[in-house]
Write an enzyme that holds these catalytic residues in place. Structure first.
Site, short mmCIF file in Angstrom:
data_model
loop_
_atom_site.label_atom_id
_atom_site.label_comp_id
_atom_site.label_asym_id
_atom_site.label_seq_id
_atom_site.Cartn_x
_atom_site.Cartn_y
_atom_site.Cartn_z
N THR A 192 -68.67 24.14 -16.90
CA THR A 192 -68.83 25.58 -16.66
C THR A 192 -69.77 26.12 -17.74
OG1 THR A 192 -66.97 26.10 -18.10
CG2 THR A 192 -66.47 25.80 -15.77
N GLU A 336 -65.60 24.81 -10.63
CA GLU A 336 -64.37 24.06 -10.35
C GLU A 336 -64.15 23.82 -8.86
OE1 GLU A 336 -64.78 26.61 -12.34
OE2 GLU A 336 -63.54 26.52 -14.13
N LYS A 447 -59.12 48.81 -16.98
CA LYS A 447 -57.82 49.38 -16.61
C LYS A 447 -57.70 50.77 -17.21
CE LYS A 447 -53.30 47.63 -15.61
NZ LYS A 447 -52.33 46.58 -15.80
N TRP A 452 -56.57 49.85 -11.89
CA TRP A 452 -57.82 49.10 -12.01
C TRP A 452 -59.00 49.87 -11.45
CZ3 TRP A 452 -56.63 45.63 -15.23
CH2 TRP A 452 -55.47 44.88 -15.13
#
Ligand code: ADP
Length: 550
Positions: A192, A336, A447, A452
């Protein structure tokens, strides 16, 4: 108590799903189909899948002569070109592991990755040799460096262990009987890019790679077939160019490998000259291409579709692409997940939707490819309804999803839930048709007062403003609300939209309480090694930013 009878097995042969079968197939069935590449100097190289198969055989023999054994890691540091393509097949074909390394990573990350993988060899493009020379003294396991060049083009080096790719191929035989081994054998390794921490390795198998290639051909808008000329603009070091170097030879699509020059003008020129019909890459690249066309009044004669993934695309970008008669397709995935996990097929998403709603549906990241299942869960791990509104973290399971990270127990322990599903760290909604829309990455969430705010939605809305070239929303601590959004923008060339102007524009496009508390102007977005906006760097840069509302 009755016992279950033994299952009746099908009476079919079982052949391992090996990557070598792809190049053998392409040579046999699509042997005349071209593979074109452009190098750093702009020189073109042309051959066919048939020619490629012969050189891949020579390379496989050369690798064995060099001492490469099954299971060895062989690293590449290279742009998209024909020699890189040959390495994909020759290295995995003999049972070794092709470890594609991203040359844009920071030095420390590169050193960590090579040492962690214990690569024995590096195959590097000549223009990346200064990078190799810089890091090689810190690499513990490298025995030789092979430069992807002709003998006459070899860079000067004092090292005996610097070899020439074409000399290595020399007179090696151009045919090979590929060894047969277990399809679960490792084939390719990608780390990654470390956007959210230390780079972690995903080790793909032959089986997962072949299955991913097959399902991604089907998950393609209007298919990917032998009438196509496909340009993987996404680098071959970025999750195996999203699997296209495996999918195209199966589908019989010609390939155009663009090398390191990925600016709008260079991409446009190559697309026109090589009659490219489909291409894939991150939104930043497509933005560059659209900007070039806007400035020059250029058009796209042959292109019929663009695949965009790696980061969210905005409606403004999608509309710019479509204004050239080119279909836009969103895809989503992670290193992944091989990486393609979902695609948003235009032919199906529009069912029942019209106008603005149909247009906005293209912002969605799409539905899973065959073989990938997903779940949406809340903070407590409980399922979140698939109603297109409730949001949660996306978990994945499937043949093309990692079962653990390479040699990293701590990261592996954190990445899976109790049932073994992979936690993507992406937050979104899933609608009744199973279509995913991402709202954020867990680490990028904002937040405010316990609720959110979607940074992706805010950014998309801001990008609709004609004076905004790039936008990113980040959370800034706030004494009352916990966090409030700061919108960071890069103005369009020659424009300088004021904060009031931007907020006035956003007022009708997002909920009132989502409106950013401040707007900051910068000259250029910091990008990650894979060309995405680096929110981590932005957060660092604006760490001490004082919101006027605080
Ligand atoms: P890194 O994790 O280092 O950025 P990856 O290429 O594996 O490298 O990035 C995967 C992440 O990229 C996903 O978890 C997701 O947050 C983001 N991503 C990928 N595709 C999309 C998309 N179409 N829309 C929004 N975000 C995306």
């Amino acid at each position: 108590m009755p016992t279950d009878p033994d299952p009746v097995l099908g009476l079919m042969m079982e052949r391992p799903l090996l990557i070598s079968s792809i190049i053998d197939y392409a040579a046999c069935v699509h042997g005349h189909v071209p593979v074109v590449s452009r190098d750093a100097q702009g020189r073109m190289h042309r051959y066919t899948y048939g020619d490629a198969a012969k050189r891949i055989a020579r390379l496989a023999h050369a690798l064995k002569t060099l001492g490469v054994r099954p299971g060895d890691r062989v690293a590449t540091l290279a742009w998209n070109g024909h020699r890189h393509f040959e390495l994909y097949y020759a290295v995995s074909g003999i049972g070794a592991i092709c470890h594609t390394v991203n040359p844009r990573l920071f030095r420390d990350q590169l050193v960590h990755i090579f040492n962690h993988a214990e690569d024995r060899f590096i195959f590097a493009d000549p223009e990346l040799m200064p990078l190799v020379e810089d890091i090689v003294r810190d690499l513990r396991t490298i025995e030789a460096i092979v430069v992807l060049a002709e003998a006459a083009e070899m860079p000067e080096s004092d090292r005996k262990s610097v070899l020439c790719y074409e000399t290595l191929l020399g007179r090696q035989p151009d045919a090979i009987d590929w060894p047969e081994f277990d399809e679960k054998t490792a084939a390719a390794l990608c780390y990654t890019s470390g956007t959210t921490g230390k780079p972690k390795g995903a080790l793909y198998s032959h089986r997962s790679t072949v299955l991913h290639a097959l399902s991604s051909i089907i998950g393609h808008d209007n298919r990917l077939d032998s009438t196509d000329v496909f340009m993987p603009v996404v680098p071959m070091f970025h999750v195996c160019a999203w699997g296209y170097p495996y999918a195209c030879p199966i589908a019989g699509a010609a390939m155009v490998l663009p090398g390191p020059r990925l600016d709008g003008a260079s991409l446009h020129e190559l697309m026109e000259e090589e009659r490219v019909t489909l291409a894939a890459g991150v939104p930043t690249l497509w933005y560059g291409l659209m900007e070039h066309l806007r400035q020059t009044g250029g058009s796209l004669t042959h292109l019929r579709g663009l695949v965009s993934g790696g980061a969210a695309a905005s409606l403004a970008l999608i509309e710019a692409i479509e204004s050239h008669g080119v279909e836009f397709m969103h895809g989503w995935g992670l290193t992944e997940t091989s990486p393609v996990a979902t695609t948003n097929l235009s032919s199906t998403v529009q069912s029942g939707l019209e106008g603005d709603a149909a247009q906005r549906y293209k912002l969605r990241q799409g539905r899973p490819l065959h073989g990938v299942e997903f779940r949406l869960v809340g903070d407590d791990g409980a399922p979140v309804p698939r109603d297109g509104t409730a949001s949660g973290e996306v978990l994945l399971r499937g043949n093309t999803v990692i079962a653990e990270y390479y040699r990293d127990e701590a990261a592996s322990a954190a990445a899976f839930d109790a049932d073994g599903w992979f936690r993507t760290g992406d937050i979104g909604t899933i609608d009744e048709y199973g279509c995913l829309q991402l709202t954020d990455r867990a680490k990028d969430l904002i937040k405010s007062g316990g609720e959110w705010i979607s940074s992706i939605d805010l950014e998309n809305a801001a990008l609709g403003h004609s004076g905004v070239a790039a936008a990113a929303a980040i959370a800034i601590p706030h004494p009352k609300w916990g966090e409030r959004p700061l919108l960071v923008i890069v103005p369009q060339e020659g424009e300088s939209p004021s904060k009031e102007d931007i907020l006035g524009f956003l007022k009708d496009r997002v909920a009132q309480w989502w409106l950013p508390d401040d707007v900051a102007h910068i000259d250029a977005m910091p990008l990650t090694a894979t060309g995405k906006v680096s929110k981590r760097q932005l957060r660092e840069r604006f760490r001490d930013h004082k919101l006027p509302t605080a």
